[in-house]
Design an enzyme around this catalytic site. Structure first.
Site, short mmCIF file in Angstrom:
data_model
loop_
_atom_site.label_atom_id
_atom_site.label_comp_id
_atom_site.label_asym_id
_atom_site.label_seq_id
_atom_site.Cartn_x
_atom_site.Cartn_y
_atom_site.Cartn_z
N ARG A 38 0.44 8.52 -7.31
CA ARG A 38 -0.16 9.42 -6.76
C ARG A 38 0.17 9.27 -5.36
NH1 ARG A 38 -3.88 6.93 -10.17
NH2 ARG A 38 -5.00 8.46 -11.85
N GLU A 47 -7.50 -2.79 -11.85
CA GLU A 47 -8.48 -1.85 -12.39
C GLU A 47 -8.22 -1.80 -14.03
OE1 GLU A 47 -7.75 1.37 -8.85
OE2 GLU A 47 -6.53 -0.17 -9.66
N TYR A 62 3.93 3.74 -7.45
CA TYR A 62 2.72 4.48 -7.63
C TYR A 62 2.69 5.92 -7.80
CZ TYR A 62 -2.51 5.04 -7.10
OH TYR A 62 -3.57 5.42 -7.43
N ASP A 102 -4.87 3.52 -2.77
CA ASP A 102 -5.29 4.69 -2.22
C ASP A 102 -6.53 4.70 -1.83
OD1 ASP A 102 -6.51 4.60 -4.75
OD2 ASP A 102 -5.03 6.47 -5.47
N HIS A 122 2.46 6.48 1.02
CA HIS A 122 3.00 5.47 0.16
C HIS A 122 4.43 6.08 -0.04
CE1 HIS A 122 -0.69 4.18 -1.12
NE2 HIS A 122 -1.05 5.24 -1.49
N ASP A 165 -5.52 -0.10 -6.75
CA ASP A 165 -4.60 0.81 -6.59
C ASP A 165 -4.54 1.00 -5.07
OD1 ASP A 165 -3.81 1.08 -9.29
OD2 ASP A 165 -4.72 3.02 -9.48
N GLU A 202 -9.37 5.66 -3.61
CA GLU A 202 -10.10 5.38 -4.74
C GLU A 202 -9.91 3.74 -4.84
OE1 GLU A 202 -12.29 7.19 -6.83
OE2 GLU A 202 -11.91 8.86 -5.24
#
Length: 691
Positions: free
Chosen positions: A304, A12, A302, A87, A348, A85, A89
């Site tokens: 989140r 990203e 990570y 997740d 995670h 990432d 998103e």
């Protein structure tokens, strides 16, 4: 012989791309998508509810060149690996890119890693997988849900209240929580109560403190001064004797490693960081920091996550570090496993350093001051999580009279345990009692009655609001910071002394939404919706089905609200400030950066000016201007001269009207966790007093 093509890895951000490039070496190219490149259009709803909520995806305005560059890179490459990432998103971004590049759905093109280290990235390359359609569906369901609520409710609010307003699914619940708290505060009626502390002496004349514990061996409540005075007189006539001494050991245990929510809370209370700032700094630590000869490395996993779990590899490294660097006695007897909360996805690991051997002191020279503070917070919590408990010796002394019982407590730290490392949880000060014995007589030195009033429930801080959203199952790790930021930006809540208070606009919008769209603002309904999205990710439910259950009653409510919701006029606050151009009394307006004064004669008169909050003291430098409250570009309150830029006086601490007894300058207030003090603003005066 034709030159072998490179493999293209897409991430990203440029920072992430730079870090990963150094791990992969020749044969790989790494490019950044700069986040989402494909999304729903901004200018229209972009969803067809009648066609199974079919979304209309377009290339985001301004991202066309980026997508074309990625497409060219994909065509020239032997293989495309999507490393966005780990997740929902990130999965959605990979899905959109795969479709844009015409990558076969059966192609294992997705790689995932929880930390940006050489080992993690290289391991991920060995285990490519298919794009997880269930994760994509869960993200798509959330995106469509939020679009339907936002784009259907906002025009209604424009029509019925004021143009430019917006409503969001999770933000509406957050505003409701803040409004409910304000209602509780307004309805609260303080109640008087009294406590009685005493100072006593043992037979050796050693003094110590105790509290009135029981009356006639029963719990009690003193409601007024008269009752308390009766008790005070009674105590003075008591023959007091130590009835029982109980000695015990108490253990205090470390906390689990950070989740997104707990990190935001601790960074707020300990570092005074906003949730937005915390996530920005954590993103930088995750994506990679240049460590000189070692190159760019991701310092944390990570950020989140709602999991407290750590990998066996990380756990073994940590326990080895504690034994070697801190001492065997500080290592917990067996590896600690922390349970995730009921609603946690546990996808995670917890937020932790990618290597415990990269200590905060070693990393300090590579980090900004704020990055260092956050990294230190994460590192300390992680290390402490596998350490032994702090041990205290506690002493409870019951002192008995005929009618009144007193209790004294003492404690002493015997072993620091995890508190040797975790500075975020302060060690309690030793409270020592003198040598005492059962049946020993005690003499009363002083009785100290104290009046109190019950306090209203406190308003939400950022940390408390995030904690409440998490506990109630509202939103997910990636949404807490945007929600807290949005409700302030929309002027639905404002901060007063660091705590959220609803604005008049926020209370009005909340009232209308609660009345006409109870499900949208209902905490339990929203939490259930989050659970359904989790079930979509788990493959237990279909995303279209979940949307259908929500949208049908919502659409009916919407139609009714257009017909039945009353139009509300927000009265403008008229001030005594006169417009310098046309002579009309200026009114208070709300803008992107808060309140300001504007002429009511707009558009004929476009005069505006800032609202000056005067602190009631004159500038100590120019002696002419008033000291006024101002805000920095980052929103932090400071105090400066009204004659700026001619006079550049400023202070971060709030001026008081109290004058210094030594030099007659005004005093400013400085608050810390331990104390509040007033000190002199004069540069050559060192007067201060602790309140």
């Amino acid at each position: 012989m034709a030159k072998k093509k490179d493999k293209l890895v897409i991430v990203e951000s440029p920072a992430k791309a730079k870090t990963i490039s150094k791990f992969l070496g020749p044969g790989f190219k790494v490019q950044a998508s700069m986040g989402h490149v494909i999304d729903l259009p901004k200018s229209q709803l972009g969803v067809e509810p009648e066609e199974n909520f079919k979304p209309k995806y377009i290339t985001i305005r301004g991202k066309g060149k980026i997508l074309q560059k990625l497409k060219r890179g994909a065509k020239k490459s032997e293989e495309v690996l999507l490393a966005t990432d780990p997740d929902r998103e990130g999965e959605a971004i990979s899905w959109h890119l795969a479709r844009a590049f015409d990558i076969d759905e059966s192609k294992e093109c997705r790689i995932e890693f929880n930390e940006i280290t050489k080992k993690a990235v290289q391991n991920a390359l060995k285990e490519p997988r298919l794009i997880d359609e269930n994760r994509v569906d869960a993200q798509q369901a959330r995106r469509v849900l939020d679009r339907l609520v936002g784009y259907k409710l906002s025009p209604l609010l424009w029509k019925k209240v004021r143009r430019g307003l917006s409503a969001g699914r999770v933000q509406s619940v957050a505003v409701k929580l803040v409004c409910q708290k304000e209602e509780e505060i307004k309805a609260f009626e303080p109640e008087e109560y009294w406590t009685v502390d005493v100072e006593v002496k043992n037979e050796n004349k050693d003094e110590f403190k105790a509290k009135l514990y029981r009356i006639d061996n029963k719990k009690f409540k003193l409601n007024n001064k008269a009752e308390t005075e009766q008790v005070v007189e009674g105590l003075k006539n008591e023959d007091l004797k130590i009835n029982k001494i109980k000695e015990s050991k108490r253990r205090r245990y470390p906390s689990a490693p950070f989740t997104t929510s707990s990190l935001q809370q601790k960074a707020s209370t300990n570092l005074y960081f906003s949730t937005k700032k915390t996530m920005y700094l954590a993103q930088q630590l995750y994506e990679g920091v240049d460590l000189g000869s070692e190159g760019a490395v991701g310092l944390i996993t990570y950020m989140r996550t709602d999991s407290t779990r750590i990998s066996k590899e990380a756990q073994n490294e940590l326990r080895g570090y504690i034994a070697e660097q801190i001492g065997e006695k500080y290592l917990s007897n067996k590896p600690k496993e922390y349970k995730a909360k009921n609603k946690a996805q546990d996808a995670h690991e917890a937020i932790r350093p990618t290597s415990v051997y990269r200590t905060p002191n070693k990393m300090r020279k590579y980090l900004s001051k704020e990055e260092y503070k956050l990294y230190k917070l994460i590192w300390e919590r992680f290390v402490a999580s596998q350490m032994s408990a702090t041990v205290y010796k506690t002493l409870t002394v019951d002192i008995k009279g005929r009618k009144y019982w007193l209790r004294a407590k003492g404690s002493q730290e015997l072993f620091p345990g995890f508190l040797k490392v975790d500075t975020t949880r302060q060690s309690k000060k030793d409270e020592l009692l003198p040598e005492l014995a059962e049946k020993e007589k005690v003499e009363l030195s002083e009785v100290i009655p104290d009046q109190h009033f019950t306090k209203p429930p406190p308003r939400y801080t950022e940390a408390k609001l995030v904690k409440t959203l998490e506990e109630k199952g509202i939103g997910r790790p990636s949404t807490y910071a945007p929600v807290v930021s949005t409700i302030q930006k929309r002027n639905y809540v404002e901060k007063e002394n660091g705590k959220f208070k609803p604005t008049e606009l926020g209370e009005l919008v909340n009232k209308l939404l609660v009345e006409h769209f109870p499900n949208v603002t209902d905490v339990e309904f929203t939490a259930q919706l989050e659970e359904n999205l989790d079930k979509v990710e788990g493959g237990e439910r279909k995303w279209v089905e979940v949307l259908g259950e929500f949208y049908e009653p919502f659409a009916e409510r919407l139609e009714s609200a257009w017909e039945n919701m009353e139009k509300v006029e927000l009265e403008e606050e008229v001030t005594d400030e006169v417009c310098a151009k046309c002579g009309k009394n200026m009114v208070v307006k709300h803008g992107r950066y808060g309140k300001f004064l504007a002429c009511p004669g707009f558009p004929d008169c476009k005069n505006t000016k800032p609202i000056l909050v005067k602190m009631g003291v004159k500038c100590p430098e120019c002696k002419d201007g008033d000291v006024i409250q101002r805000k920095s570009k980052k929103g932090r309150v400071f105090y400066g001269c009204s004659n700026y830029p001619d006079c550049e006086f400023m202070t971060w601490h709030k001026p008081t009207k109290e004058k210094c007894p030594d030099c007659e300058q005004f005093l400013v207030e400085k608050k810390t966790k331990k104390e509040t003090k007033h000190y002199c603003i004069g540069s050559e005066c060192d007067y201060e007093k602790i309140l």
